[in-house]
Motif scaffolding. Structure first.
Motif, PDB file in Angstrom:
ATOM      1  N   ASP A  63       0.812  -1.220   0.000  1.00 22.85           N
ATOM      2  CA  ASP A  63       0.000   0.000   0.000  1.00 22.85           C
ATOM      3  C   ASP A  63       0.841   1.265   0.000  1.00 22.85           C
ATOM      4  O   ASP A  63       0.302   2.362   0.117  1.00 22.85           O
ATOM      5  CB  ASP A  63      -0.904   0.020   1.237  1.00 22.85           C
ATOM      6  CG  ASP A  63      -1.906  -1.122   1.211  1.00 22.85           C
ATOM      7  OD1 ASP A  63      -2.180  -1.615   0.105  1.00 22.85           O
ATOM      8  OD2 ASP A  63      -2.394  -1.512   2.293  1.00 22.85           O
TER       9      ASP A  63
ATOM     10  N   ARG B  19       2.601   2.707  -2.382  1.00 27.07           N
ATOM     11  CA  ARG B  19       2.375   3.548  -3.559  1.00 27.07           C
ATOM     12  C   ARG B  19       1.044   4.278  -3.463  1.00 27.07           C
ATOM     13  O   ARG B  19       0.955   5.476  -3.753  1.00 27.07           O
ATOM     14  CB  ARG B  19       2.416   2.694  -4.823  1.00 27.07           C
ATOM     15  CG  ARG B  19       2.183   3.488  -6.102  1.00 27.07           C
ATOM     16  CD  ARG B  19       2.310   2.617  -7.330  1.00 27.07           C
ATOM     17  NE  ARG B  19       3.671   2.085  -7.461  1.00 27.07           N
ATOM     18  CZ  ARG B  19       4.045   1.268  -8.453  1.00 27.07           C
ATOM     19  NH1 ARG B  19       3.174   0.882  -9.369  1.00 27.07           N
ATOM     20  NH2 ARG B  19       5.294   0.844  -8.515  1.00 27.07           N
TER      21      ARG B  19
ATOM     22  N   ARG C  78       1.344   7.112  -0.981  1.00 29.72           N
ATOM     23  CA  ARG C  78       2.035   8.288  -1.538  1.00 29.72           C
ATOM     24  C   ARG C  78       1.132   9.066  -2.472  1.00 29.72           C
ATOM     25  O   ARG C  78       1.152  10.301  -2.489  1.00 29.72           O
ATOM     26  CB  ARG C  78       3.305   7.825  -2.274  1.00 29.72           C
ATOM     27  CG  ARG C  78       4.427   7.385  -1.344  1.00 29.72           C
ATOM     28  CD  ARG C  78       5.746   7.330  -2.095  1.00 29.72           C
ATOM     29  NE  ARG C  78       5.692   6.408  -3.219  1.00 29.72           N
ATOM     30  CZ  ARG C  78       6.030   5.111  -3.154  1.00 29.72           C
ATOM     31  NH1 ARG C  78       6.433   4.597  -1.995  1.00 29.72           N
ATOM     32  NH2 ARG C  78       5.970   4.341  -4.214  1.00 29.72           N
ATOM     33  N   ARG C  79       0.325   8.374  -3.259  1.00 31.48           N
ATOM     34  CA  ARG C  79      -0.598   9.071  -4.156  1.00 31.48           C
ATOM     35  C   ARG C  79      -1.636   9.870  -3.382  1.00 31.48           C
ATOM     36  O   ARG C  79      -1.965  10.996  -3.753  1.00 31.48           O
ATOM     37  CB  ARG C  79      -1.293   8.050  -5.062  1.00 31.48           C
ATOM     38  CG  ARG C  79      -0.386   7.446  -6.131  1.00 31.48           C
ATOM     39  CD  ARG C  79      -1.155   6.465  -6.992  1.00 31.48           C
ATOM     40  NE  ARG C  79      -0.314   5.920  -8.042  1.00 31.48           N
ATOM     41  CZ  ARG C  79      -0.719   4.978  -8.899  1.00 31.48           C
ATOM     42  NH1 ARG C  79      -1.940   4.480  -8.810  1.00 31.48           N
ATOM     43  NH2 ARG C  79       0.111   4.536  -9.822  1.00 31.48           N
TER      44      ARG C  79
END
Length: 235
Positions: A49, A51, A54-55
């Motif tokens: 999770d 990535r 970070r989004r």
């Protein structure tokens, strides 16, 4: 040796020994203190999770930056103080608004469609949601006799009044309540058939009268309102 042994013991074991038997104090200290599980909160999301996290963080920063750059809308009192909707005296000229009136004639013909020839409830429903900025109107009835006969182009269609520029370059504020307005729409004598465009050359005029009490809404609010025919005591 015993004093030294006590000094080497943890303070929790010494306090438990004062309150319980030696065996019971040793059991409680072992189970509740030495072997007590320590739960740690994760300081970072799992690798799967990371990535997505970070989004989400980047999107949150982007929204905060966009909100900070977006100007706050002006309040009604600020708009009045700045005079955004006030027509300056040097701009109160009839000739200046004649092109706007010509645009409005094309607009109202498009809004009315075939009802421009027949009138009736269909035309009333469409006029109730129309914008009257640029309309050429005349006061034919009013609770104040001095307002009867005022004729000009509507430069401001507010909630409770029309601001009209007359041919002698004067700005008149006419309340809608208790006032009947008349306007004319040039049309062709030949009524077009269904699906056919009306002729561009206008040879006659259709006359409409509107009761100001039915238009006591802002032009932007009238566009979403539904027309309901009902009896008017002042007719």
């Amino acid at each position: 040796m015993e004093p030294n042994a006590k000094k080497d013991q943890p303070i929790a074991a010494i306090l438990l020994a004062r309150a319980h038997d030696p065996d019971e104090a040793t059991r409680i200290f072992t189970e509740k203190v030495q072997q007590r599980p320590l739960f740690l909160a994760p300081s970072s999301p799992p690798p799967s999770d990371a990535r997505a996290a970070r989004r989400r963080a980047q999107e949150k920063k982007r929204q905060q930056r966009k909100k900070a750059l977006k100007p706050k809308p002006l309040s009604a009192s600020q708009r009045r103080r700045l005079g955004l909707y006030r027509v300056p005296r040097e701009r109160q000229r009839y000739a200046l608004f004649e092109p706007l009136h010509q645009l409005w004639l094309g607009y109202v013909r498009e809004v009315l469609g075939h009802e421009v020839y027949s009138g009736g409830e269909g035309a009333a429903a469409k006029l109730a949601s129309a914008d009257f900025h640029g309309a050429g109107v005349e006061v034919v009835r009013s609770g104040c006799v001095s307002r009867v006969g005022i004729r000009g182009i509507v430069v401001k269609d507010s909630k409770f009044a029309f601001e009209i520029v007359t041919r002698d370059n004067k700005l008149k504020l006419v309340p809608k309540e208790g006032t009947v307005f008349r306007f004319e729409v040039p049309v062709s004598d030949l009524k077009p058939t269904e699906g056919e465009k009306p002729a561009e050359e206008a040879t006659s005029k259709m006359v409409f009268e509107i009761h100001g009490e039915q238009f006591q809404f802002r032009s932007a609010d009238r566009a979403s309102r539904k027309f309901r025919s009902h009896f008017s005591k002042k007719l």
